[in-house]
Design an enzyme around this catalytic site. Structure first.
Site, PDB file in Angstrom:
ATOM      1  N   CYS A  86       1.293  -1.380  -0.152  1.00 23.66           N
ATOM      2  CA  CYS A  86      -0.202   0.216  -0.347  1.00 23.66           C
ATOM      3  C   CYS A  86       0.921   1.551  -0.337  1.00 23.66           C
ATOM      4  O   CYS A  86       1.399   1.086  -0.962  1.00 23.66           O
ATOM      5  CB  CYS A  86      -1.080  -0.141   1.215  1.00 23.66           C
ATOM      6  SG  CYS A  86      -2.145   0.931   1.091  1.00 23.66           S
ATOM      7  N   HIS A 203      -3.792  -5.628   0.832  1.00 16.38           N
ATOM      8  CA  HIS A 203      -2.741  -5.615   2.168  1.00 16.38           C
ATOM      9  C   HIS A 203      -3.055  -7.567   2.551  1.00 16.38           C
ATOM     10  O   HIS A 203      -4.205  -7.924   2.913  1.00 16.38           O
ATOM     11  CB  HIS A 203      -3.290  -5.068   3.885  1.00 16.38           C
ATOM     12  CG  HIS A 203      -3.375  -3.782   4.150  1.00 16.38           C
ATOM     13  ND1 HIS A 203      -2.579  -2.790   3.974  1.00 16.38           N
ATOM     14  CD2 HIS A 203      -4.301  -2.455   3.036  1.00 16.38           C
ATOM     15  CE1 HIS A 203      -2.639  -1.146   4.013  1.00 16.38           C
ATOM     16  NE2 HIS A 203      -3.430  -0.890   3.204  1.00 16.38           N
ATOM     17  N   GLU A 205      -1.223  -8.794   4.866  1.00 19.05           N
ATOM     18  CA  GLU A 205      -1.290  -9.227   6.351  1.00 19.05           C
ATOM     19  C   GLU A 205      -2.818  -8.387   6.641  1.00 19.05           C
ATOM     20  O   GLU A 205      -3.013  -9.181   8.018  1.00 19.05           O
ATOM     21  CB  GLU A 205      -0.195  -8.316   6.736  1.00 19.05           C
ATOM     22  CG  GLU A 205      -0.910  -6.322   7.424  1.00 19.05           C
ATOM     23  CD  GLU A 205      -0.845  -5.757   5.786  1.00 19.05           C
ATOM     24  OE1 GLU A 205      -0.909  -6.366   4.791  1.00 19.05           O
ATOM     25  OE2 GLU A 205      -0.710  -4.335   6.079  1.00 19.05           O
TER      26      GLU A 205
END
Lengths: 230, 84
Positions: A86, A203, A205
């Site tokens: 990002c 993302h 994660e």
């Protein structure tokens, strides 16, 4: 495997990224403040999401010139695996490690939503745990994800297999309707020429634990561990 | 010395913000606005120095940080005179 997460004033995904890395590697990553001028020897560098320097001037522009970035650029050019997520992707383009630029979403709206992604390349240190054409569901959360590059750069990215993932519909079709931000060729992530640097708007994660509502991002971290160990 | 720098999107680069501003102007009844392009304007106060050196330095500032030349162009004015 030792990873370093670079932290800038305004980073806000460094903690989540560290948790995902620790789950994959079995040890917490180092967190390196942007004012540092040297990096310890690490196997992986991650630039997390957030709003480094409040996105002043352009997203990623000021962070790309932080003291630590000289070291990050040197390591990445020497082949150290480097992942930008990002805002990290924006910092990588502004620092010249990846071509093109991420501009304001075509809708002018901040987008926070799950998107579908099609895996375009699997013979890389980042994506070896995915199948070619696999459809992933991973969240995006950004204001400036509209990837722009000139025609020549676009051709080079396509020809050299540097497009890592594209936005697609749930069936895997890469359509304008499945493009959340206006990015050229529905680009969600690209590699550098030597494919040791990956910039990704979504993302992974945030899709790395069943409690997140999805785990499609976990294989990216697991794949890095496998690739770096071998 | 005083420098003024205009940073504008290159031709052909879509400007959704400019478009939204144009739509808002039309909504206010300003008709005939055919296109709006949004850019940035910076003013820099520089220590007095040789003009050539200042121009070189300003160009480097634009190339390295102030503009992203993938999508932006820049125009520099130093003490009221455009820098070529």
């Amino acid at each position: 495997m030792t990873a370093a997460v670079i932290v800038f004033p305004g980073s806000n995904c460094d903690r989540d990224t560290s948790v995902a890395l620790e789950a994959a590697t079995g040890r917490p990553p180092l967190r390196v403040w942007h004012r540092e001028t040297a990096l310890p020897k690490v196997d992986l560098i991650v630039i997390p999401g957030g709003f480094a320097y409040g996105d002043y001037l352009r997203a990623g522009a000021i962070a790309a010139h932080s003291p630590i970035m000289r070291e990050v650029i040197g390591c990445a050019r020497a082949g150290v695996p480097t992942l930008g997520i990002c805002n990290g992707f924006q910092i990588l383009t502004e620092s010249g490690l990846l071509p093109g630029i991420l501009t304001r979403n075509a809708s002018l709206r901040f987008i926070c939503a799950d998107v579908h992604l099609r895996v375009e390349q699997t013979d890389t240190i980042f994506t070896n745990r995915y199948r070619h054409g696999q459809i992933l569901r991973i969240p995006v959360a950004h204001m400036d994800g509209n990837y722009i590059a000139d025609d020549e750069t676009m051709r080079a990215l396509e020809d050299r297999g540097q497009i890592a993932m594209r936005y697609c519909d749930p069936a895997g079709e890469v359509t304008p309707g499945a493009n959340p931000n206006g990015a050229r060729a529905n680009i969600a992530g690209i590699f550098n020429r030597t494919r040791n640097v990956l910039g990704l708007m979504p993302h992974p994660e945030r899709a790395a634990d069943p409690l997140h509502g999805g785990t499609d991002g976990r294989a990216l971290f697991a794949g890095l561990v496998t690739a770096i160990a071998s | 010395m005083r420098a003024r720098i205009h940073i504008t999107l290159k031709n052909g680069v879509l400007d959704p913000q400019g478009k939204a501003i144009g739509n808002a102007l039309a909504g206010l009844g300003f008709n005939g606005v055919e296109d709006v392009r949004q850019g940035k304007y910076l003013e820099l106060q520089l220590a007095d120095q040789d003009r050539d050196a200042a121009e070189r330095q300003l160009r480097r500032m634009c190339e390295q940080l102030l503009a992203n030349t993938v999508i932006e162009s820049y125009a520099i004015e130093l003490d009221g005179t455009p820098v070529a």
